[in-house]
Write a protein that holds these residues in place. Sequence first.
Motif, PDB file in Angstrom:
ATOM      1  N   LEU A   1       0.810  -1.216   0.000  1.00  0.00           N
ATOM      2  CA  LEU A   1       0.000   0.000   0.000  1.00  0.00           C
ATOM      3  C   LEU A   1       0.842   1.264   0.000  1.00  0.00           C
ATOM      4  N   ALA A   2       0.188   2.366  -0.358  1.00  0.00           N
ATOM      5  CA  ALA A   2       0.684   3.717  -0.079  1.00  0.00           C
ATOM      6  C   ALA A   2      -0.511   4.480   0.482  1.00  0.00           C
TER       7      ALA A   2
ATOM      8  N   LEU B   1      -5.686   6.219   0.039  1.00  0.00           N
ATOM      9  CA  LEU B   1      -5.377   4.822   0.342  1.00  0.00           C
ATOM     10  C   LEU B   1      -5.234   4.132  -1.003  1.00  0.00           C
ATOM     11  N   ARG B   2      -3.992   3.770  -1.348  1.00  0.00           N
ATOM     12  CA  ARG B   2      -3.683   3.282  -2.699  1.00  0.00           C
ATOM     13  C   ARG B   2      -3.202   1.833  -2.646  1.00  0.00           C
TER      14      ARG B   2
ATOM     15  N   LEU C   1      -4.375  -3.085   5.115  1.00  0.00           N
ATOM     16  CA  LEU C   1      -5.509  -2.194   4.835  1.00  0.00           C
ATOM     17  C   LEU C   1      -6.241  -1.809   6.126  1.00  0.00           C
ATOM     18  N   ILE C   2      -6.441  -2.768   7.013  1.00  0.00           N
ATOM     19  CA  ILE C   2      -7.091  -2.479   8.289  1.00  0.00           C
ATOM     20  C   ILE C   2      -6.281  -1.465   9.086  1.00  0.00           C
ATOM     21  N   LYS C   3      -4.976  -1.688   9.161  1.00  0.00           N
ATOM     22  CA  LYS C   3      -4.101  -0.770   9.893  1.00  0.00           C
ATOM     23  C   LYS C   3      -4.108   0.618   9.258  1.00  0.00           C
ATOM     24  N   ALA C   4      -4.069   0.673   7.934  1.00  0.00           N
ATOM     25  CA  ALA C   4      -4.063   1.954   7.237  1.00  0.00           C
ATOM     26  C   ALA C   4      -5.349   2.724   7.487  1.00  0.00           C
TER      27      ALA C   4
ATOM     28  N   ALA D   1     -11.238 -11.624   9.218  1.00  0.00           N
ATOM     29  CA  ALA D   1     -10.342 -10.508   8.932  1.00  0.00           C
ATOM     30  C   ALA D   1     -10.852  -9.701   7.741  1.00  0.00           C
ATOM     31  N   LEU D   2     -11.300 -10.385   6.692  1.00  0.00           N
ATOM     32  CA  LEU D   2     -11.856  -9.677   5.542  1.00  0.00           C
ATOM     33  C   LEU D   2     -13.138  -8.953   5.929  1.00  0.00           C
ATOM     34  N   ALA D   3     -13.949  -9.577   6.766  1.00  0.00           N
ATOM     35  CA  ALA D   3     -15.181  -8.937   7.235  1.00  0.00           C
ATOM     36  C   ALA D   3     -14.874  -7.665   8.012  1.00  0.00           C
ATOM     37  N   LEU D   4     -13.816  -7.708   8.827  1.00  0.00           N
ATOM     38  CA  LEU D   4     -13.424  -6.521   9.585  1.00  0.00           C
ATOM     39  C   LEU D   4     -12.975  -5.407   8.646  1.00  0.00           C
TER      40      LEU D   4
END
Length: 282
Positions: free
Chosen positions: A12-13, A24-25, A43-46, A94-97
């Motif tokens: 990610l960037a 969010l890239r 992605l979750i952290k970002a 995790a994907l649901a989150l």
Amino acid sequence: MTTHALTQTEFLAYGAESEYVGVLRLNRPELHNAFGDLMIAELIKALDELAALPGLRVLLLESTGKNFSAGADLNWMRAMAQKDYQQNLTDAGALALLMKKLNSFPLPVIALVQGAAFGGAVGLVACCDMAIATPKASFCLSEVKIGLIPAVISPYVVRAIGERASRRYFTTAERFDAATALQLGLICEIAVSEIASNEEPTALRAKAQPLIDAIVANSPQAVVAAKALVAYVADAPLSADTIAETSRRIAAIRVSAEGQEGLSAFLEKRTPAWQPSFSAGQ
């Protein structure tokens, strides 16, 4: 526009691109931005970090390369096929989150879609408040082709395109184009342009700019409250409790600092304090 350095991770960037606009890239173009467990965790952290950044008014979800996202990474799917039910349940959680965090992100989120958006990527688009696609963008809920179902993304996709269309595209796994996505409500605009395909991100940004400018011109507090209002009303019955809650919400924002400033500015025919004197894209 003052630019800022984005945080770079393996996939990610992300960060504040300017004073008001966050980005969010997805940045895995060599694999068409396909995602697996590690990318989902990033992605979750970002999203958590972006939600905590002060001053942002809007978030852009975009990707590098030819395609927005091919959906699930093949190696990730292969690994999950070897795991038991409990491990698959944890993985799906995790994907649901991720979908929940994107859907409930406090600021308006605009997805910019080029090329293919397949499988879980349709879920990402559906979780955004607005989405713009290039004319050649294509979408596919492809899960049933490989014996799966779009389960985790289904609450968001069904809300975006409706039950009737979901019954079709969940079961046929047909590929549909940007014009159909616009008709279904999955995207709100098509970035029509005469420019070369390698400049499609520029066309998407140009099409998004009026939306960004409109959001930035509005009360930051009211924009956040308005998004939360839609989420509440969409799931609430038309009951006495719902009517009371909507009354409470308008009363609370009327007496807030921004509510008072907005009303005063309107009555005094002046620009409110939160409104920039320049376009967010300049």
